[in-house]
Structure formats: structure tokens, C-alpha cells
Design a protein around this motif. Structure first.
Motif: not given
Lengths: 204, 288
Positions: A103, A109, A169, B136-137, B139-142, B145, B212-213, B283, B285-287
Motif C-alpha cells: 500500500y 508519489p 515531473p 482506502i482508495y 488517495m490524493p496521489t492516485i 481512484w 497519466t504521469g 492505477y 500515481r502522480v509524480g
């Protein structure tokens, strides 16, 4: 409270990946395990300037590991408390507590925590905490031939190198408050993802 | 999507199916005037609560396949104060125990007066578990979702699978549902399928416009798009089949609607699994 952080000079980095290899060597990481990664970001094209066309090409490197965030999303979400933050700000994984649910790698990030299929648990940059405790530098910092990497207290790094820039990025720093300071390459163009296509960013 | 993520597809679908069964069975207990059942005791295979317990048990076992170190699984309860994952695991335990209590009290004395209230408590535990799963899903980084679609998707899966299962139990003669309630349930099933179709299309539209990063995921072609179209087709067929049952059962006396409910159940299970597969496959993630 101290807040250890990395400094990275994108304008000096040649993308040689010595930091990446030093990290793998120090931590005895197998294939696919890369706790410090060097990204190559490139893009640009032709832009019209009056009646003429000029090229707009840019390329720079980015060396990233765990940023030992001030508000670490991995620590907050770890169900076993295997991830914890030390007094000096270092985020560590206790592999005896980890259940390998991955998880932390989903939510980070920066892609810092990585699953090791051989051990069944997560691993990540721990700032070479054993070296730090002995008063030494992290292996990546000492290995960099361009002296593009440095480390120290976050506030002292900001004082020494100036305010770090948020470059593409990298994600919005407000999400996790990462402990790093970056000197941007002249070609880096801020944080707007619109400046580079995803195909133009790759791990080299 | 890695092979281990298949266990999450199955885990979340089975767990939500389990919650849905209890929710609709409980609702029918209060809505139907004479909600008689075809089973004598709690521990009867004709009891939907037993199926619900099997499903949540199966979901829990499947979830272990996702772990790198399943032997340490109990340690996942260590961060109840901060981690939604910890809370979810506790909620699974509470929900399972509540189902077991419902079954055991039914087994002891057949139709006890307080069983209805135990079912309500189980339903509440199920809703809490569903909320934990949703959290759980988010999330600001995803980005894929972190949207309205995640709660809607999880809630509709729960309602859809639970409702069609209770209807199949009714068709098999194991759970009695009043004819008027049955009609309402069928209309609601059609409504859920409609909401799933529209929300799926809107979510797909949103995904195709996300940056999509560095993973460079592609949502508008390839296998992802293929599964999306496949799921849409299943949803459409299920919708038309439910519509057909509603139409015919109201005008044809002695209409054999139960023959339709079994294939509808199969269609809904497959489309829900396809939907969940799309969810996990989206899925990124950012970054970096």
C-alpha cells in the motif's frame, strides 16, 4: 527537531547513475530494486518566433530517492506501523513488521517504497542511516562525481542553496511536504505537466 | 496490473457481494409481510446469510495472496488510529463475527425474535466495512481512484450483487419475497445497472483525459478499452434481461421469471469482475 533532507542540483547532473549504483551496492539490492533512480526528462520542438522558427528542445536529469517527507503518506497509511519516522526525520521500514501489502508503494508519489519479491517485504532509501549514525555521508552523496547531491538539515540546505524549485515531473509538494531542495536545470520549466509528454520522461 | 492484484479484484468483489446479500436480505425481512424462508435453521445452505459468511471468509483468504508475508497478517491491526487498511481488516472481523452470531442464534432456536435486529446490526457492520474499503482508495496521489467514481462503483457493486443474489434465492424458493416487493427489487436492479452503465461511461471519459504521469497508461485503446467495451455489453444485456422480466411478469400470468434470474446473476458477476479489473488496472500515481 531536525529534518534531514537531500539537495539535488539538476543543472550539474550528467545522468551517469553513479548514485543509483552506489545505493544498490551499499544496500545489496538485486535486479529491479532501485531505491535511487535517475530520470531523464526531455521534450520541446519548434516554436514560431515572429517570422522565424526556433527550436525549443530541453533535457535534464532528476535523481530521486525517498524524500523522507515531513508529512509522509506512507507512514500514515501503513497498517502495521512498519514505516516510522525518526527524530531526525528519516523515514524507515522495519522489515520484521512489514507484511508486504504494497500500500505504501501505491500511495507514495515518488515511488520510494519498493516490493522485494525475494524477501516478501518493502524496502526503500533509509538515508544510509548506519552511515549517518556514524557521522558519515549517505553513499549516493559521496559517490556523485558531479557533486550534484548533498544532504543536511532542510532549513540549512535552503539557506545554503536557496529555495528549491518544484520541477516537472515531481508532484505537488503540498501533498506530502517532501524534504528535499532542488536546484533546477535551466531547461526545466516549472511544475506544469503540460510542458512535457509522458513519453519524454523515462528512467535511464 | 500484477498477478497479485488479481487477489484484490476477487477480495473486494467477494467482500462487497457478501455485504450486499446481508443488506438486501435484511431489507426484505422488514419489507415483505411474510418473509418466510425455506431453511429450518441458521446453518442451512439455503440461508443467504451463510452464503454471505462463506463469501467474506473466501474474500479474507484470497486477500492473503496479495501479501508478501501472510504470516505477519495479524500485525495489520497495529495502526487503527491512522490507517484505513487496518480499520478495514478490523471491520472484516467484526462483520464476519456478526454474521456468525446471526447464524448461530438461528441454529439454536430456529426463528428467534431478535434475529431481525441481529441482521440489522450485521447490515450496519457491513456498511461500515464498505465505507472503510472506499476510504482506502480515496488517495490524493492516485488520480484515477481519487474521484466520485470509487464510492459509486463500490456501492453499486454491493447493491447489485447482493440484490440479484437475494432474487435468485427467491427464485429457488429459499427466501420468500412478496410479489410487490419483488417487483420493486427488479426495478431497483434495473436502476443500479443503468447507474453503473452511465457512471462507467463518464468515468472512462474522465480517465481518457487524465495526464497519466510517467507510467504512460493508455485508456482509450488496447486491452483496457477492450475490457471496458466488454463490460458495457454485459451491462446492456443484463439491463435488457431485467427489463424483459419486469415487462413479462406484469402481463403474463405464471411467467417463469426465475429462468431469467440465473443467467442475469452470471452476467452481473462477470461484469462486476470486469469492472473491478478495470478499476485496479487504471492505477497510476502522480509524480515519478
Amino acid at each position: 527537531m531536525k529534518r534531514l533532507a537531500f539537495f539535488f542540483d539538476s543543472s550539474s547532473c550528467s545522468g551517469c547513475k553513479t548514485c543509483q549504483m552506489a545505493c544498490k551496492d551499499k544496500n545489496d539490492l538485486g535486479p529491479g530494486q532501485v531505491w535511487r533512480r535517475v530520470y531523464e526528462v526531455s521534450g520541446g520542438g519548434w516554436v514560431k518566433n515572429g517570422s522565424a522558427w526556433r527550436q525549443d528542445v530541453f533535457a535534464y536529469n532528476l535523481s530521486m530517492s525517498c524524500n523522507h517527507c515531513e508529512d509522509p503518506i506512507c507512514v500514515n497509511n501503513c497498517p502495521t506501523k512498519a514505516l516510522a519516522k525518526r527524530e531526525d526525520g528519516i523515514v524507515q521500514i522495519d522489515q520484521n513488521l512489514c507484511i508486504g501489502c504494497k500500500y505504501c508503494s501505491w500511495v507514495c508519489p515518488y515511488g520510494a517504497p519498493q516490493f522485494n519479491p525475494l524477501t516478501g517485504v518493502m524496502g526503500k532509501c533509509d538515508f544510509c542511516v548506519d552511515y549517518i549514525d556514524q557521522g558519515k555521508n549517505p553513499s549516493c552523496v559521496d559517490a556523485c562525481p558531479m557533486r550534484a547531491l548533498d544532504f543536511g538539515d532542510h532549513d540549512e540546505l535552503l539557506e545554503k542553496y536557496g529555495p528549491g524549485e518544484h520541477i516537472f515531473p515531481l508532484p505537488d509538494p503540498s501533498i506530502t511536504a517532501p524534504s528535499f531542495c532542488i536546484r533546477a536545470h535551466p531547461g526545466a520549466r516549472g511544475s506544469d505537466p503540460g510542458i512535457g509528454n509522458v513519453e519524454e520522461v523515462k528512467i535511464v | 496490473m500484477s498477478n497479485r492484484d488479481w487477489s484484490l479484484v476477487c477480495f473486494t468483489t467477494l467482500a462487497q457481494w457478501s455485504i450486499g446479500i446481508v443488506l438486501w436480505f435484511t431489507l426484505n425481512t422488514f419489507l415483505s409481510v411474510n418473509p418466510a424462508t425455506g431453511f429450518e435453521t441458521g446453518l442451512d445452505l439455503k440461508n443467504p446469510v451463510l452464503l454471505s459468511l462463506f463469501l467474506i471468509g473466501g474474500a479474507t483468504l484470497v486477500s492473503f495472496l496479495h501479501l508478501g508475508k501472510p504470516a505477519n497478517a495479524l500485525k495489520a491491526l497495529s495502526n487503527l488510529s491512522g490507517s484505513w487498511l487496518s480499520r478495514e481488516i478490523l471491520a472484516i472481523g467484526v462483520f464476519s463475527v456478526s454474521l456468525a452470531i446471526v447464524l448461530l442464534t438461528g441454529w439454536n432456536n430456529g426463528e428467534s425474535g431478535y434475529q431481525d435486529y441481529l441482521l440489522v446490526i450485521s447490515s450496519c457492520c457491513g456498511l461500515v466495512l464498505l465505507w472503510m474499503m472506499i476510504r482506502i482508495y480515496i488517495m490524493p496521489t492516485i488520480p484515477a481512484w481519487n474521484s466520485w467514481y470509487t464510492p459509486l462503483n463500490f456501492i453499486s457493486t454491493t447493491l447489485n450483487l447482493g440484490l440479484v443474489t437475494v432474487l435468485v434465492f427467491h427464485a429457488a424458493g429459499w427466501v420468500k419475497i412478496d410479489s410487490q416487493v419483488f417487483n420493486w427489487f427488479m426495478v431497483f436492479l434495473m436502476l443500479i445497472l443503468f447507474v453503473e452503465t452511465i457512471s462507467g461511461i463518464l468515468h472512462q471519459y474522465r480517465l481518457q483525459r487524465l495526464k497519466t504521469g510517467i507510467d504512460a497508461l493508455v485508456f482509450d485503446r488496447g486491452s483496457f478499452y477492450g475490457v471496458f467495451i466488454f463490460r458495457l455489453m454485459l451491462l446492456l444485456i443484463a439491463f435488457l434481461a431485467v427489463f424483459n422480466v419486469i415487462l413479462n411478469s406484469s402481463v403474463v400470468s405464471g411467467y417463469q421469471y426465475h429462468l431469467w434470474l440465473y443467467p442475469i446473476l452470471a452476467l452481473i458477476i462477470i461484469q462486476e469482475l470486469a469492472g473491478r479489473l478495470l478499476f485496479y488496472s487504471s492505477y497510476f500515481r502522480v509524480g515519478v
